[in-house]
Design an enzyme around this catalytic site. Structure first.
Site, PDB file in Angstrom:
ATOM      1  N   LYS A 125       0.863  -1.184   0.000  1.00  0.00           N
ATOM      2  CA  LYS A 125       0.000   0.000   0.000  1.00  0.00           C
ATOM      3  C   LYS A 125       0.899   1.233   0.000  1.00  0.00           C
ATOM      4  CE  LYS A 125      -4.247   1.764   0.574  1.00  0.00           C
ATOM      5  NZ  LYS A 125      -4.920   1.649   1.885  1.00  0.00           N
TER       6      LYS A 125
ATOM      7  N   ASN B  72     -12.639   3.341  -3.521  1.00  0.00           N
ATOM      8  CA  ASN B  72     -12.355   3.946  -2.224  1.00  0.00           C
ATOM      9  C   ASN B  72     -13.563   4.770  -1.808  1.00  0.00           C
ATOM     10  OD1 ASN B  72     -11.291   5.184   0.039  1.00  0.00           O
ATOM     11  ND2 ASN B  72      -9.275   5.480  -0.876  1.00  0.00           N
TER      12      ASN B  72
END
Length: 263
Positions: free
Chosen positions: A115, A184
């Site tokens: 990430k 997201n």
């Protein structure tokens, strides 16, 4: 500049410095560079697992310090018992992560997502060298052509790619190499969470993609709702990491999820 612009500007400077310090040829010689990669797609489609991608995150620009004492091996090992994958932050300046965190988490035999804010092929080589199985490409900070270029490079190295979208106009970033598509729920520019808009947007993602819900998931009902709307993956970080004992928080969440699915 908004926070995303600030992060990307810093990231480009940081990558340039790392390139100068350690050449790509040195990364190729790392032991992990040639390891067999685990498929996050396969783990997400495994009905015996939860579909959760459990994230190890120390802090964030919006929340500040989330957990400054958790041990990465202890927490990720607990996650790996039921999670379909792990997500490990490697951005140090804004999220308190590190390459060392991902390397430590590699003791687990589940797919690991690096990430970070990837803007350069060098970072993809880093991901391979540190033992990641998947990289993240964020549409908000890349053009469709850049996503195509970086995703192609990643797949050539044997890595899978998770493409993160937030706005419908970013749907054009989807390409052949981005089989995993995340939405997201949190706007990276304002940090506002809007699950309903994400559900509407998901219907426009091609059916041959694996849909992954990211951010703002703090209840079992969220997962059930996303699952009913065609999602197979659920990236959760803060909800567990903010607990005094993230491992126990995750175990309790999984038990609640299993009970809900059995009803």
């Amino acid at each position: 500049m908004n926070i995303l612009d600030t992060i990307i500007a810093h990231k480009r400077t940081d990558v340039a410095a790392r390139k100068a310090a350690i050449p790509a040829s040195a990364l190729e010689k790392e032991v992990m560079f040639s390891r067999k990669v685990l498929s996050l797609k396969e783990f997400l489609l495994d009905e015996n697992r939860t579909g959760i991608i459990a994230e190890f995150k120390r802090r964030s620009p919006s929340k500040g310090l989330i957990n400054g004492t958790a041990d990465v091996v202890e927490v990720t090992s607990a996650y790996a018992k039921h999670a379909s994958g792990l997500s490990v932050l490697t951005d140090e300046n804004f999220f308190g992560g590190s390459t060392a965190d991902l390397k430590a988490a590699r003791v687990n035999q589940v797919p690991i997502l690096r990430k970070d804010f990837i803007v350069d092929e060098y970072q993809i080589m880093e991901a391979r060298a540190m033992g990641a199985d998947v990289i993240l490409l964020i549409a908000a900070c890349l053009t469709p052509a850049e996503v195509k270029r970086l995703a192609t490079f990643a797949t050539q190295l044997g890595l899978e790619v998770l493409l993160e979208l937030h706005d419908e106009e970013e749907l054009e970033h989807i390409c052949d190499e981005t089989v995993l598509v995340g939405i997201n729920n949190r706007d990276l520019r304002t940090f506002k969470v809007d699950i309903e808009r994400s559900l509407a947007m998901a219907r426009k993602i091609p059916d041959n993609r694996i849909r992954i819900a990211e951010s703002g998931i703090n209840a079992v009902n969220n997962i059930l709702l996303f699952r009913d709307n065609g999602f197979r993956g659920f990236l959760i970080g803060e909800n567990f990491m903010k607990a005094e004992n993230p491992a126990k928080a995750f175990e309790d969440f999984v038990q609640e999820l299993n009970a809900a699915k059995a009803r």
